[in-house]
Design a protein around this motif. Structure first.
Motif, PDB file in Angstrom:
ATOM      1  N   ASN A  71     -51.440  10.269 -20.996  1.00 41.57           N
ATOM      2  CA  ASN A  71     -50.207  11.054 -21.102  1.00 41.57           C
ATOM      3  C   ASN A  71     -49.723  11.490 -19.731  1.00 41.57           C
ATOM      4  O   ASN A  71     -50.522  11.814 -18.859  1.00 41.57           O
ATOM      5  CB  ASN A  71     -50.454  12.296 -21.950  1.00 41.57           C
ATOM      6  N   GLU A  72     -48.396  11.512 -19.580  1.00 40.96           N
ATOM      7  CA  GLU A  72     -47.812  11.848 -18.293  1.00 40.96           C
ATOM      8  C   GLU A  72     -48.312  13.211 -17.793  1.00 40.96           C
ATOM      9  O   GLU A  72     -48.577  13.383 -16.613  1.00 40.96           O
ATOM     10  CB  GLU A  72     -46.292  11.838 -18.421  1.00 40.96           C
ATOM     11  N   LYS A  73     -48.470  14.160 -18.728  1.00 39.45           N
ATOM     12  CA  LYS A  73     -48.893  15.497 -18.308  1.00 39.45           C
ATOM     13  C   LYS A  73     -50.337  15.525 -17.801  1.00 39.45           C
ATOM     14  O   LYS A  73     -50.755  16.487 -17.158  1.00 39.45           O
ATOM     15  CB  LYS A  73     -48.696  16.499 -19.452  1.00 39.45           C
ATOM     16  N   ASP A  74     -51.089  14.481 -18.109  1.00 40.74           N
ATOM     17  CA  ASP A  74     -52.484  14.435 -17.659  1.00 40.74           C
ATOM     18  C   ASP A  74     -52.663  13.745 -16.298  1.00 40.74           C
ATOM     19  O   ASP A  74     -53.771  13.578 -15.818  1.00 40.74           O
ATOM     20  CB  ASP A  74     -53.368  13.733 -18.697  1.00 40.74           C
ATOM     21  N   LEU A  75     -51.547  13.336 -15.708  1.00 42.91           N
ATOM     22  CA  LEU A  75     -51.612  12.710 -14.386  1.00 42.91           C
ATOM     23  C   LEU A  75     -51.768  13.803 -13.334  1.00 42.91           C
ATOM     24  O   LEU A  75     -51.277  14.907 -13.520  1.00 42.91           O
ATOM     25  CB  LEU A  75     -50.350  11.898 -14.103  1.00 42.91           C
ATOM     26  N   PHE A 117     -42.031  16.621  -3.211  1.00 42.97           N
ATOM     27  CA  PHE A 117     -41.419  16.747  -4.535  1.00 42.97           C
ATOM     28  C   PHE A 117     -42.465  16.541  -5.621  1.00 42.97           C
ATOM     29  O   PHE A 117     -43.251  15.607  -5.550  1.00 42.97           O
ATOM     30  CB  PHE A 117     -40.309  15.709  -4.663  1.00 42.97           C
ATOM     31  N   ASN A 118     -42.500  17.443  -6.631  1.00 39.91           N
ATOM     32  CA  ASN A 118     -43.569  17.276  -7.622  1.00 39.91           C
ATOM     33  C   ASN A 118     -43.084  17.114  -9.056  1.00 39.91           C
ATOM     34  O   ASN A 118     -43.838  17.302  -9.999  1.00 39.91           O
ATOM     35  CB  ASN A 118     -44.596  18.401  -7.500  1.00 39.91           C
ATOM     36  N   ALA A 119     -41.810  16.740  -9.226  1.00 44.20           N
ATOM     37  CA  ALA A 119     -41.323  16.515 -10.584  1.00 44.20           C
ATOM     38  C   ALA A 119     -41.131  15.030 -10.885  1.00 44.20           C
ATOM     39  O   ALA A 119     -40.937  14.639 -12.030  1.00 44.20           O
ATOM     40  CB  ALA A 119     -40.002  17.249 -10.790  1.00 44.20           C
ATOM     41  N   ALA A 120     -41.172  14.209  -9.849  1.00 45.09           N
ATOM     42  CA  ALA A 120     -40.962  12.772  -9.998  1.00 45.09           C
ATOM     43  C   ALA A 120     -41.435  12.112  -8.695  1.00 45.09           C
ATOM     44  O   ALA A 120     -41.746  12.817  -7.736  1.00 45.09           O
ATOM     45  CB  ALA A 120     -39.470  12.481 -10.234  1.00 45.09           C
ATOM     46  N   PRO A 121     -41.506  10.780  -8.668  1.00 46.72           N
ATOM     47  CA  PRO A 121     -41.947  10.126  -7.423  1.00 46.72           C
ATOM     48  C   PRO A 121     -41.104  10.550  -6.222  1.00 46.72           C
ATOM     49  O   PRO A 121     -41.593  10.658  -5.115  1.00 46.72           O
ATOM     50  CB  PRO A 121     -41.770   8.638  -7.706  1.00 46.72           C
ATOM     51  N   PHE A 122     -39.819  10.757  -6.479  1.00 42.90           N
ATOM     52  CA  PHE A 122     -38.952  11.204  -5.396  1.00 42.90           C
ATOM     53  C   PHE A 122     -37.763  11.955  -5.985  1.00 42.90           C
ATOM     54  O   PHE A 122     -37.425  11.766  -7.159  1.00 42.90           O
ATOM     55  CB  PHE A 122     -38.468  10.028  -4.539  1.00 42.90           C
ATOM     56  N   ASP A 123     -37.173  12.799  -5.165  1.00 46.86           N
ATOM     57  CA  ASP A 123     -36.022  13.589  -5.580  1.00 46.86           C
ATOM     58  C   ASP A 123     -34.774  12.700  -5.501  1.00 46.86           C
ATOM     59  O   ASP A 123     -34.440  12.184  -4.428  1.00 46.86           O
ATOM     60  CB  ASP A 123     -35.901  14.789  -4.632  1.00 46.86           C
ATOM     61  N   LEU A 124     -34.116  12.518  -6.637  1.00 52.72           N
ATOM     62  CA  LEU A 124     -32.982  11.595  -6.690  1.00 52.72           C
ATOM     63  C   LEU A 124     -31.871  11.962  -5.706  1.00 52.72           C
ATOM     64  O   LEU A 124     -31.240  11.096  -5.113  1.00 52.72           O
ATOM     65  CB  LEU A 124     -32.415  11.533  -8.112  1.00 52.72           C
ATOM     66  N   LYS A 125     -31.661  13.277  -5.545  1.00 55.51           N
ATOM     67  CA  LYS A 125     -30.597  13.742  -4.640  1.00 55.51           C
ATOM     68  C   LYS A 125     -30.911  13.352  -3.198  1.00 55.51           C
ATOM     69  O   LYS A 125     -30.063  12.868  -2.465  1.00 55.51           O
ATOM     70  CB  LYS A 125     -30.457  15.269  -4.718  1.00 55.51           C
ATOM     71  N   GLU A 126     -32.178  13.624  -2.822  1.00 53.87           N
ATOM     72  CA  GLU A 126     -32.589  13.308  -1.453  1.00 53.87           C
ATOM     73  C   GLU A 126     -32.506  11.803  -1.205  1.00 53.87           C
ATOM     74  O   GLU A 126     -32.045  11.360  -0.155  1.00 53.87           O
ATOM     75  CB  GLU A 126     -34.015  13.794  -1.196  1.00 53.87           C
ATOM     76  N   THR A 179     -51.276   7.656   1.207  1.00 55.39           N
ATOM     77  CA  THR A 179     -51.283   7.112  -0.158  1.00 55.39           C
ATOM     78  C   THR A 179     -52.565   7.457  -0.909  1.00 55.39           C
ATOM     79  O   THR A 179     -52.593   7.382  -2.127  1.00 55.39           O
ATOM     80  CB  THR A 179     -51.110   5.581  -0.138  1.00 55.39           C
ATOM     81  N   CYS A 180     -53.636   7.877  -0.183  1.00 57.22           N
ATOM     82  CA  CYS A 180     -54.897   8.173  -0.872  1.00 57.22           C
ATOM     83  C   CYS A 180     -54.940   9.607  -1.403  1.00 57.22           C
ATOM     84  O   CYS A 180     -55.920  10.001  -2.031  1.00 57.22           O
ATOM     85  CB  CYS A 180     -56.080   7.913   0.050  1.00 57.22           C
ATOM     86  N   ASP A 181     -53.911  10.402  -1.137  1.00 52.11           N
ATOM     87  CA  ASP A 181     -53.873  11.756  -1.679  1.00 52.11           C
ATOM     88  C   ASP A 181     -53.349  11.709  -3.111  1.00 52.11           C
ATOM     89  O   ASP A 181     -52.403  10.988  -3.401  1.00 52.11           O
ATOM     90  CB  ASP A 181     -52.973  12.654  -0.820  1.00 52.11           C
ATOM     91  N   SER A 182     -53.953  12.536  -3.965  1.00 58.74           N
ATOM     92  CA  SER A 182     -53.554  12.449  -5.378  1.00 58.74           C
ATOM     93  C   SER A 182     -52.095  12.849  -5.576  1.00 58.74           C
ATOM     94  O   SER A 182     -51.454  12.413  -6.519  1.00 58.74           O
ATOM     95  CB  SER A 182     -54.473  13.300  -6.247  1.00 58.74           C
ATOM     96  N   SER A 183     -51.561  13.656  -4.632  1.00 55.52           N
ATOM     97  CA  SER A 183     -50.141  14.016  -4.757  1.00 55.52           C
ATOM     98  C   SER A 183     -49.253  12.792  -4.554  1.00 55.52           C
ATOM     99  O   SER A 183     -48.089  12.782  -4.943  1.00 55.52           O
ATOM    100  CB  SER A 183     -49.772  15.092  -3.735  1.00 55.52           C
ATOM    101  N   TYR A 184     -49.804  11.759  -3.923  1.00 58.33           N
ATOM    102  CA  TYR A 184     -49.055  10.506  -3.795  1.00 58.33           C
ATOM    103  C   TYR A 184     -49.400   9.553  -4.940  1.00 58.33           C
ATOM    104  O   TYR A 184     -48.517   9.092  -5.659  1.00 58.33           O
ATOM    105  CB  TYR A 184     -49.343   9.819  -2.457  1.00 58.33           C
ATOM    106  N   TYR A 185     -50.710   9.289  -5.119  1.00 63.58           N
ATOM    107  CA  TYR A 185     -51.044   8.216  -6.076  1.00 63.58           C
ATOM    108  C   TYR A 185     -50.792   8.616  -7.520  1.00 63.58           C
ATOM    109  O   TYR A 185     -50.713   7.762  -8.393  1.00 63.58           O
ATOM    110  CB  TYR A 185     -52.441   7.653  -5.827  1.00 63.58           C
ATOM    111  N   LYS A 186     -50.621   9.924  -7.737  1.00 64.25           N
ATOM    112  CA  LYS A 186     -50.188  10.370  -9.062  1.00 64.25           C
ATOM    113  C   LYS A 186     -48.925   9.584  -9.467  1.00 64.25           C
ATOM    114  O   LYS A 186     -48.777   9.182 -10.622  1.00 64.25           O
ATOM    115  CB  LYS A 186     -49.856  11.862  -9.001  1.00 64.25           C
ATOM    116  N   TRP A 187     -48.076   9.371  -8.479  1.00 66.40           N
ATOM    117  CA  TRP A 187     -46.798   8.710  -8.789  1.00 66.40           C
ATOM    118  C   TRP A 187     -46.944   7.201  -8.897  1.00 66.40           C
ATOM    119  O   TRP A 187     -46.148   6.558  -9.560  1.00 66.40           O
ATOM    120  CB  TRP A 187     -45.719   9.138  -7.788  1.00 66.40           C
TER     121      TRP A 187
END
Length: 801
Positions: free
Chosen positions: A451-455, A516-525, A125-133
Motif C-alpha cells: 500500500n502507498e501509505k506503507d512506503l 517534497f514529501n507528497a509525491a516524487p516531485f512538486d508539480l509546480k516546481e 538515491t540510497c536515502d529512503s526519502s528518495y527511493y520511497k519514490w
RNA sequence: GCUGGAGUGGUGGAAUGGCAUACACGUCGGUCUCAAAAACCGAUGGGGGCAACUCCGUGAGGGUUCAACUCCCUCCUCCAGCACCA
C-alpha cells in the motif's frame, strides 16, 4: 607579486558557502535555466572525467548567471549499486556506512573545484526519502500493467550473480565486470518500455540540440524495420508458418525456409521423419551454446533438414524447411524465407548444404551484366529489375517492394508489419544495495503491491552478504516476513531490488523539489524548472540512461504530472580524458589524481587547462605541461593590476570589444578553447599597449566563469563591492568593431601576392587602380592582361590572368 | 557488414568557400642576473636562396570554382556504436 591560489580558493569557497551564493529559487520575473551534469556514483574520489564534465557545466552555469538567467545547478549522488556491496565484503563494513562516507569525501572534492552547486538541493538515491519514490513510481507502473513479472530467458552475469538488462550487455559481456554473460530461465520483473517505442523513436526528431550520433544510437537501438509477415503453409497439414521479411521484392526467389532451433513448430515437423535423430541432436547442441558464442560464429552456418516442406503462397512451389543456428527466435517470427541469390547469409548456407538458387533481380537490363544463379560468387544485394517474378517481371525491385507487399495483403497471404528491436526492460536484480521492489507474495492473493501509505519499504541496514550469490535480502527474516496487504495473512516480500538505472531515470525531476514529501516531485516546481535546458555527460550513457529517462518522462506525461515529453532540451556529450593515448584507468596505472593537481596548481588552473586543451566533445590528452601553462597565464593576468594606465590604448579598447563579441558567442556554443585563446590574445595586447581599470575589469568578468576564485579576488582588488557574479556580462559596442582602414589580401590567380591597406569603404575603381600600381603585384601582371577582377568587399581581391 | 565521427606543424589544436597553421605546449636565440629560476622580447611547416623572394604543403587520387582544410566523386587509415535483425 605572485597569485596565491591556495589562500584565494579557500577564501572564496567559504564565502560562497556562507552567503549561499548558488541557491536557486523560482522567480517568475526571470528566465530560468536548468543546467545539469550527470550525477556521479560516489566512489569517494573524483577523477579527471568528473573534473572535465563538471567544469564544462560550471562554466555554462556561471555564464548564464552573468547573463541574467535564474540558474539552477544541482548535484547529487547515484548511490546505490554493487561497489558498495563489494567494499562491504572486502572491508567488513556496511554498504550504508561506506556509501555515506564516500559521499562526504566526494562532496569535499567537488567543493574544492569551486563548482557552483546549490548544495541545498543535494539528493542521494540510497536515502529512503528518495527511493520511497522509486517504489511509488513502480507501483504506478504496476497499476497500469507497465511493471510485470514473467519467466523468460534472461542475461545472467555469473560474476556479479545477477540478471542484466539487454542494454547492460556489451559485446556479450557484463557492462560492469566484463564477465561473459550467460542465459538463464528465470522469473523476473520487467518494465514495459516497448509500450513507448513509437514515442521514443519519433520524438527523437524534436531533439534538435542533441548530438547526431546519440540520436542514431538510440534509433539503432529501438530498431524499427518495416516489412511483411508472409504466411507459408505446411505441405502436410496446411498449418501456417509466418515468416517476417523486409525484402518482399525477393519472395519469388525463395528456395527454402529456415526456422530457429527453438521454434515451437520444430518438434512437430521432425516427428517420425528419418531426419528426426539428427535434428534433435542439432537442437540440443545449439541449446547448449550461449547466445554470445552463437552470434560470434559468423562464418559457420550450421543446420539440418527437417524432412518437411512448406508452400510458397505466391507460386505454390514446395520449399524444404531447415533448422539453422543463424536464425534467431528473438527477432521477427523466428522463421525466415531464404533467398540465397540476394542475401549473403542465405547464400553461404545454400552453398554449404547444396540448396537450389534462383535469381530474381538483375542489376541491369543489358546482357553482359546478367547474373546467373550458379555462377555467382556471392549474393547480389543491390537494386535492379525483377525477373522470374510473375506479374512483377521487369519492374524495379525497390518500388515493387511496397507493391508486392500490398498485393500479398489483398490476397490474404501476407500482412504488412513493423518489427522492433527494443525489448522490455528487465529491472530486478538479486542484489542487496538497491531499492526493494514493493511487492508482497501472498499464498492466496498472489503478488500484491504494497500500500502507498506503507512506503517506503525500508532496506534493512544489515544483511549477510557473502558474495556467494542469491538475494542477500532473502536471508533477512524480519524483512521477508510480511502480512498480505489484501487479506492480512502471512506472506513473503519480494527480495530482489531494482536496477540502479531506475534511480537515475527521474532524479532530474527530484532536484526541482528535493524535500517534497507528497509525491516524487512538486508539480509546480517542476513546471517552472523543467525541462533541463542543458544536460552534460559522457557518451557511454547515450543509450541506457538517456533512453530510460525519456521513457520515464513520457510515463509522467501520461500521469499528467509533467506537460512536456522530452526531459533534456540540449545535450552535450563530453569526450574522455586520455593519458598517453589511452583511457585513464586503475588497471592501466595511468591515473592522474585531480586532488594532487589542485594542490600543485589550484582548481582554477585545472579548470582553465581542461577547457583550453580541446573542445568539449573531443577526447582530451592529459599533459601536465599544459596545466603549468594555464597557471602561468593566470599569473600573467594577475600582474596586469600592477601596470594599469589611466586610459586604455584605443587599439586595446577595440580589441576588448572584439573579444566580448567572440567570447559571448563561443561560450554560448561551448567553444571554450577558442574563447580562452581570445583571452590570451587580449592579454598579449594589453601587455604591449596597456589597459585601464575598466578594460581590465571587463576581462575579469569574462574570465570568471572559467576561473571563479581568481576572478572574485581580482574583482575585489579592483575595488568592486560584492561578488563578481552579481556583475553583468559585458556588452560590446558595434561601432568599436568597425575598422576605418583594413588590410586586403591581393591574389593573382588565387595565390597570395600582396597585401594593401585601404579605407574600409573604398570604391572599386580606386581599389583596382591601387592594386594595379602595387609594387608586388606589377611583376606578376607583366605582359598579361587581367581577364577578371574578383573583389569581395572588405575581404580580398583576386586578379585572374 | 551497417551506421556515425575523424585524419591539419615536433605536440594539443584554430580556420566550414576568401591570407592555412590563430592560441598554447615544446624547442632555439636574446634581455635581466655573479649564476640559475621566474619574468619579458623574438624566431619556429618543408625545400631552394646571402637576400628581396620563390616553389611545395591540410591522409591519397580526381572533380567543381576566380578561389577548396572546407563542396562533390573514388579510395586509404583510425575511433566509436550496432551487428547472423531476415
Amino acid at each position: 607579486m605572485l597569485y596565491n591560489f591556495k589562500e584565494t580558493e579557500e577564501k572564496w569557497q567559504k564565502i560562497w558557502q556562507d552567503t549561499r551564493a548558488f541557491r536557486a529559487q523560482p522567480d517568475p520575473q526571470k528566465k530560468k535555466y536548468y543546467l545539469l551534469e550527470m550525477f556521479p556514483y560516489p566512489s569517494g574520489k573524483i577523477h579527471m572525467g568528473h573534473v572535465r564534465n563538471y567544469t564544462i557545466g560550471d562554466v555554462a552555469a556561471r555564464f548564464k548567471t552573468l547573463q541574467g538567467y535564474n540558474v539552477m545547478h544541482p548535484m547529487g549522488f547515484d548511490a546505490f549499486g554493487q561497489p558498495a556491496e563489494n567494499a562491504a565484503i572486502k572491508n567488513n563494513t556496511k554498504p550504508d556506512d561506506w556509501t555515506h562516507k564516500c559521499i562526504r569525501e566526494m562532496e569535499t572534492e567537488l567543493k574544492k573545484m569551486g563548482f557552483s552547486y546549490d548544495w541545498e538541493r543535494e539528493v542521494s538515491t540510497c536515502d529512503s526519502s528518495y527511493y520511497k519514490w522509486n517504489q511509488w513510481i513502480f507501483l504506478k507502473m504496476f497499476e497500469r500493467g507497465l511493471a510485470y513479472k514473467k519467466a523468460s530467458n534472461v542475461n545472467w552475469c555469473p560474476s556479479c550473480s545477477t540478471t542484466l538488462a539487454n542494454e547492460e550487455v556489451i559485446e556479450g559481456g557484463c557492462w560492469r565486470c566484463h564477465a561473459k554473460v550467460e542465459q538463464k530461465d528465470l522469473e523476473q520483473w520487467y518494465l514495459k518500455i516497448t509500450d513507448y517505442k513509437e514515442k521514443l523513436l519519433y520524438n527523437l526528431e524534436q531533439l534538435k540540440y542533441w548530438p547526431e550520433r546519440v540520436i542514431f544510437m538510440q534509433q539503432n537501438w529501438i530498431g524499427k524495420s518495416k516489412g511483411v509477415e508472409i504466411y507459408f503453409k505446411l505441405k502436410d497439414n496446411g498449418r501456417v508458418i509466418p515468416v517476417f521479411t523486409t525484402r518482399a521484392d525477393t519472395i519469388f526467389g525463395a528456395t527454402y525456409i529456415v526456422l530457429a532451433p527453438e521454434h515451437p513448430l520444430v518438434k512437430e515437423l521432425i516427428k517420425g521423419k528419418p531426419q528426426e535423430p539428427a535434428a534433435l541432436e542439432f537442437i540440443a547442441k545449439v541449446a547448449q551454446e550461449s547466445k554470445t558464442i552463437r552470434s560470434s560464429s559468423e562464418v559457420n552456418k550450421e543446420g539440418v533438414f527437417t524432412g518437411s516442406f512448406a508452400v510458397n503462397p505466391v507460386n505454390n512451389e514446395e520449399l524444404p524447411i531447415w533448422i539453422a543456428d543463424y536464425v534467431l527466435m528473438e527477432y521477427g517470427t523466428g522463421a525466415i524465407m531464404a533467398v540465397p541469390t540476394h542475401d549473403q547469409r542465405d547464400f553461404l548456407f545454400a552453398k554449404e548444404h547444396n540448396l537450389s538458387l534462383r535469381v530474381v533481380i538483375q542489376p541491369g537490363l543489358d546482357d553482359n551484366s546478367r547474373l546467373s544463379a550458379y555462377e555467382m560468387a556471392e549474393a547480389y544485394e543491390g537494386d535492379g529489375y525483377l525477373e522470374n517474378s510473375g506479374q512483377f517481371n521487369g519492374k524495379k525491385n525497390s518500388p515493387a517492394k511496397e507493391e508486392i507487399a500490398l498485393w500479398m495483403e489483398v490476397k490474404g497471404i501476407g500482412k504488412i508489419q513493423e518489427h522492433w528491436r527494443l525489448r522490455d526492460w528487465l529491472i530486478s536484480r538479486q542484489r542487496y544495495w538497491g531499492t526493494p521492489i514493493p511487492i508482497i507474495y501472498c499464498p492466496e492473493c498472489g503478488p500484491v503491491p504494497v500500500n502507498e501509505k506503507d512506503l517506503p519499504v525500508e532496506l534493512p541496514k544489515d544483511a549477510p552478504f557473502t558474495g556467494e550469490g542469491g538475494s542477500p535480502l532473502a536471508k533477512v527474516k524480519e524483512f521477508v516476513e510480511a502480512a498480505c496487504p489484501k487479506c492480512g495473512k502471512n506472506a513473503r516480500r519480494e527480495t530482489d531490488t531494482m536496477a540502479t538505472f531506475f534511480d537515475s531515470s527521474w532524479y532530474f525531476l527530484r532536484f526541482c523539489s528535493p524535500q517534497f514529501n507528497a509525491a516524487p516531485f512538486d508539480l509546480k516546481e517542476a513546471k517552472y524548472w523543467m525541462p533541463v535546458d542543458q544536460y552534460i555527460g559522457g557518451i557511454e550513457h547515450a543509450i541506457l540512461h538517456l533512453l530510460y529517462s525519456r521513457f520515464f518522462t513520457k510515463f509522467f506525461q501520461d500521469l499528467e504530472m509533467v506537460d512536456f515529453n522530452e526531459p533534456f532540451e540540449r545535450l552535450l556529450t563530453q569526450g574522455m580524458v586520455l593519458k598517453d593515448g589511452e583511457v585513464m584507468s586503475k588497471s592501466r596505472g595511468n591515473i592522474v589524481d585531480p586532488d594532487s593537481m589542485i594542490k600543485n596548481y589550484g582548481a582554477d588552473s585545472l579548470r582553465l587547462f581542461i577547457l583550453f586543451a580541446a573542445p568539449p566533445e573531443t577526447e582530451l590528452e592529459w599533459d601536465e605541461r599544459g596545466l603549468e601553462g594555464a597557471f602561468k597565464f593566470l599569473n600573467r593576468v594577475w600582474r596586469i593590476q600592477d601596470n594599469l594606465k589611466d586610459k586604455a590604448d584605443p587599439q586595446v579598447l577595440k580589441h576588448l570589444h572584439r573579444t566580448i563579441k567572440k567570447v559571448s558567442q563561443d561560450f554560448g556554443e561551448f567553444k571554450f578553447n577558442t574563447a580562452i585563446a581570445s583571452f590570451m590574445e587580449l592579454t598579449n595586447a594589453i601587455y604591449q599597449l596597456g589597459a585601464d581599470k575598466e578594460v581590465f575589469s571587463k576581462l575579469v568578468v569574462m574570465l570568471s566563469p572559467i576561473v571563479p576564485h581568481f576572478s572574485e579576488e581580482l574583482w575585489q582588488i579592483l575595488g568592486n563591492q560584492g561578488s563578481v557574479f552579481k556583475a553583468s556580462w559585458p556588452q560590446y559596442d558595434p561601432q568599436l568593431l568597425v575598422e576605418e582602414t583594413i588590410e586586403l589580401p591581393i591574389q593573382v590567380n588565387g595565390k597570395l601576392r600582396s597585401k594593401i591597406a585601404v579605407a574600409r569603404d573604398i570604391s572599386e575603381e580606386k581599389l583596382k587602380a591601387l592594386v594595379l600600381a602595387d609594387q608586388k603585384v606589377v611583376p606578376w601582371l607583366e605582359g598579361k592582361t587581367p581577364k577578371k577582377f574578383i573583389i569581395v568587399p572588405q575581404k580580398l581581391v583576386n586578379i585572374v590572368i
